[in-house]
Design a protein around this motif. Sequence first.
Motif, mmCIF file in Angstrom:
data_model
loop_
_atom_site.group_PDB
_atom_site.id
_atom_site.type_symbol
_atom_site.label_atom_id
_atom_site.label_comp_id
_atom_site.label_asym_id
_atom_site.label_seq_id
_atom_site.Cartn_x
_atom_site.Cartn_y
_atom_site.Cartn_z
ATOM 1 N N LYS A 40 82.632 17.315 25.678
ATOM 2 C CA LYS A 40 81.941 18.407 26.368
ATOM 3 C C LYS A 40 80.680 18.812 25.614
ATOM 4 O O LYS A 40 79.637 19.085 26.227
ATOM 5 N N ALA A 41 80.761 18.840 24.298
ATOM 6 C CA ALA A 41 79.590 19.225 23.495
ATOM 7 C C ALA A 41 78.451 18.234 23.698
ATOM 8 O O ALA A 41 77.274 18.627 23.792
ATOM 9 N N HIS A 42 78.788 16.944 23.791
ATOM 10 C CA HIS A 42 77.722 15.957 23.978
ATOM 11 C C HIS A 42 77.118 16.054 25.379
ATOM 12 O O HIS A 42 75.894 15.933 25.537
ATOM 13 N N LEU A 43 77.943 16.268 26.379
ATOM 14 C CA LEU A 43 77.414 16.418 27.732
ATOM 15 C C LEU A 43 76.506 17.646 27.823
ATOM 16 O O LEU A 43 75.455 17.618 28.487
ATOM 17 N N ASP A 44 76.904 18.715 27.156
ATOM 18 C CA ASP A 44 76.040 19.913 27.116
ATOM 19 C C ASP A 44 74.698 19.589 26.453
ATOM 20 O O ASP A 44 73.636 20.031 26.915
ATOM 21 N N LEU A 45 74.758 18.798 25.375
ATOM 22 C CA LEU A 45 73.535 18.436 24.671
ATOM 23 C C LEU A 45 72.642 17.556 25.553
ATOM 24 O O LEU A 45 71.414 17.742 25.582
ATOM 25 N N GLU A 46 73.243 16.622 26.271
ATOM 26 C CA GLU A 46 72.457 15.793 27.196
ATOM 27 C C GLU A 46 71.751 16.657 28.239
ATOM 28 O O GLU A 46 70.588 16.412 28.585
ATOM 29 N N ALA A 47 72.462 17.659 28.747
ATOM 30 C CA ALA A 47 71.872 18.546 29.754
ATOM 31 C C ALA A 47 70.715 19.367 29.177
ATOM 32 O O ALA A 47 69.766 19.705 29.881
ATOM 33 N N GLN A 48 70.809 19.675 27.880
ATOM 34 C CA GLN A 48 69.800 20.530 27.250
ATOM 35 C C GLN A 48 68.563 19.762 26.795
ATOM 36 O O GLN A 48 67.428 20.248 26.954
ATOM 37 N N ILE A 49 68.754 18.555 26.237
ATOM 38 C CA ILE A 49 67.605 17.867 25.634
ATOM 39 C C ILE A 49 67.338 16.484 26.212
ATOM 40 O O ILE A 49 66.322 15.868 25.875
ATOM 41 N N ALA A 54 69.826 12.945 23.190
ATOM 42 C CA ALA A 54 71.145 13.348 22.698
ATOM 43 C C ALA A 54 71.805 12.214 21.930
ATOM 44 O O ALA A 54 72.438 12.434 20.887
ATOM 45 N N ALA A 55 71.653 10.972 22.427
ATOM 46 C CA ALA A 55 72.220 9.818 21.722
ATOM 47 C C ALA A 55 71.564 9.657 20.355
ATOM 48 O O ALA A 55 72.230 9.364 19.353
ATOM 49 N N ALA A 56 70.254 9.843 20.302
ATOM 50 C CA ALA A 56 69.551 9.743 19.021
ATOM 51 C C ALA A 56 70.015 10.835 18.061
ATOM 52 O O ALA A 56 70.193 10.597 16.856
ATOM 53 N N GLU A 269 73.474 -0.044 28.240
ATOM 54 C CA GLU A 269 73.759 1.290 28.777
ATOM 55 C C GLU A 269 75.199 1.695 28.481
ATOM 56 O O GLU A 269 76.147 0.974 28.799
ATOM 57 N N PHE A 270 75.364 2.850 27.875
ATOM 58 C CA PHE A 270 76.661 3.405 27.492
ATOM 59 C C PHE A 270 76.779 4.846 27.976
ATOM 60 O O PHE A 270 75.770 5.547 28.100
ATOM 61 N N SER A 271 78.018 5.291 28.162
ATOM 62 C CA SER A 271 78.290 6.719 28.184
ATOM 63 C C SER A 271 78.627 7.119 26.752
ATOM 64 O O SER A 271 79.731 6.846 26.273
ATOM 65 N N TYR A 272 77.667 7.718 26.076
ATOM 66 C CA TYR A 272 77.899 8.053 24.677
ATOM 67 C C TYR A 272 78.893 9.196 24.514
ATOM 68 O O TYR A 272 79.532 9.323 23.454
ATOM 69 N N ALA A 273 79.069 9.987 25.548
ATOM 70 C CA ALA A 273 80.134 10.998 25.502
ATOM 71 C C ALA A 273 81.501 10.319 25.388
ATOM 72 O O ALA A 273 82.385 10.793 24.659
#
Length: 396
Positions: A40-49, A54-56, A269-273
């Motif tokens: 969830k934290a990573h998905l939130d980060l993807e939405a924000q930046i 977010a992967a970087a 291509e990956f889902s990094y979450a």
Amino acid sequence: MTTAAIVKDLRTDTPGCENKIHLNNAGAGLMTSPVLHVMKAHLDLEAQIGGYEAAAHRRDEIRNAYQMVGQLLTCSPENIAFTNNATDAYARALSCIGFKSGDIILTTNNDYVSNQIAFLSFRKRFGIEIVRIPDVETGGVDVDKAWELMKSLHPKLVAVTHMPTNSGLIQPIEEIGKHCQQLDILYLVDACQTVGQLNINVQKIGCDFLSATCRKFLRGPRGAGFLYVSDKVLQGDYEPLFIDMRGAQWEEKDKYIAHKNATRFEDWEFSYALILGSGAAVKYALSLDLNWIEERIRFLSDYAREELRKLDRIQLLDKGADLGGIVTINTPTIPAGQLKALLDKNNINTSLSHRSSAVIDFDEKGVDWALRISPHYYNTVDEIDQCIATLLQPDL
């Protein structure tokens, strides 16, 4: 801490335990709070930046996921490729082998349905031969027959599923691996049901490939798996059929060079979450004693079999000298759907396997379906008892 205290803490980390008796870990284990938090934290980060950014930002945590899986399997992180699921990992391994007409895949009677379909597809397309090693009378592959067939047939590949989806049978993969190494035969192991349940060491197994999922006994997310690739394969000319820019470097107009590590088997291509969630799931398993996990699951499964064996209306289907965390039953006088519906009504999660998932095994056992009861370390004896009590209800 006592086992009861440990299990209590584990259940606190498992939100799903509050509402269900979850005995379908062979389908998908209940995720832990740490796994959910990381994803969830990573998905939130993807939405924000942004997704790339977010992967970087999580680069170190992503690298750590490879290290966690390497530690789990006792290998280098360079030998690990993340994939979408275990079947995807298995297909990538198969695709890197240059099969031609007349080549032999030596396999077993107890296998995952998708693997058998893949073999049959290869036979139709390339003209390979499929040879299945006989079982011993008590159940499970005959290792002596396997050795004889390896020596006489010189197969291109030996492929064994550690534990099939339709049975609690644990196959002797280390013994077969020794024979493969003696004859220098490629060895592919499907560990979809055993990674996270048993203590897996690829060095002891001696395999060239091992495929696994994260959603089952590792208690990770769906849509994530991984492939172990041996140094022998990485140092050879093996590469997946549909290699992309994640797995290779485009050097010139008509030339590419495959990467030296297992990223050769990945897609760009990956889902990094999902990768981060998988890493968290493996870290959680490693924080416990892997041998304790194995012993706990065996204890609960053996207890379930012992109690189910006492019931006249139940046919226990598991065969083999070594049995693990999938308990399979059939009720000759009760339809499968009715049985499953009653368990669902009582908030008990199990799953059904039908003949199309295990043609050879089910035909040999004379059944066309099996109910799978698959406990995990966070389950309790009381939950097993409640499941069995439900199976004894007079309206069945």
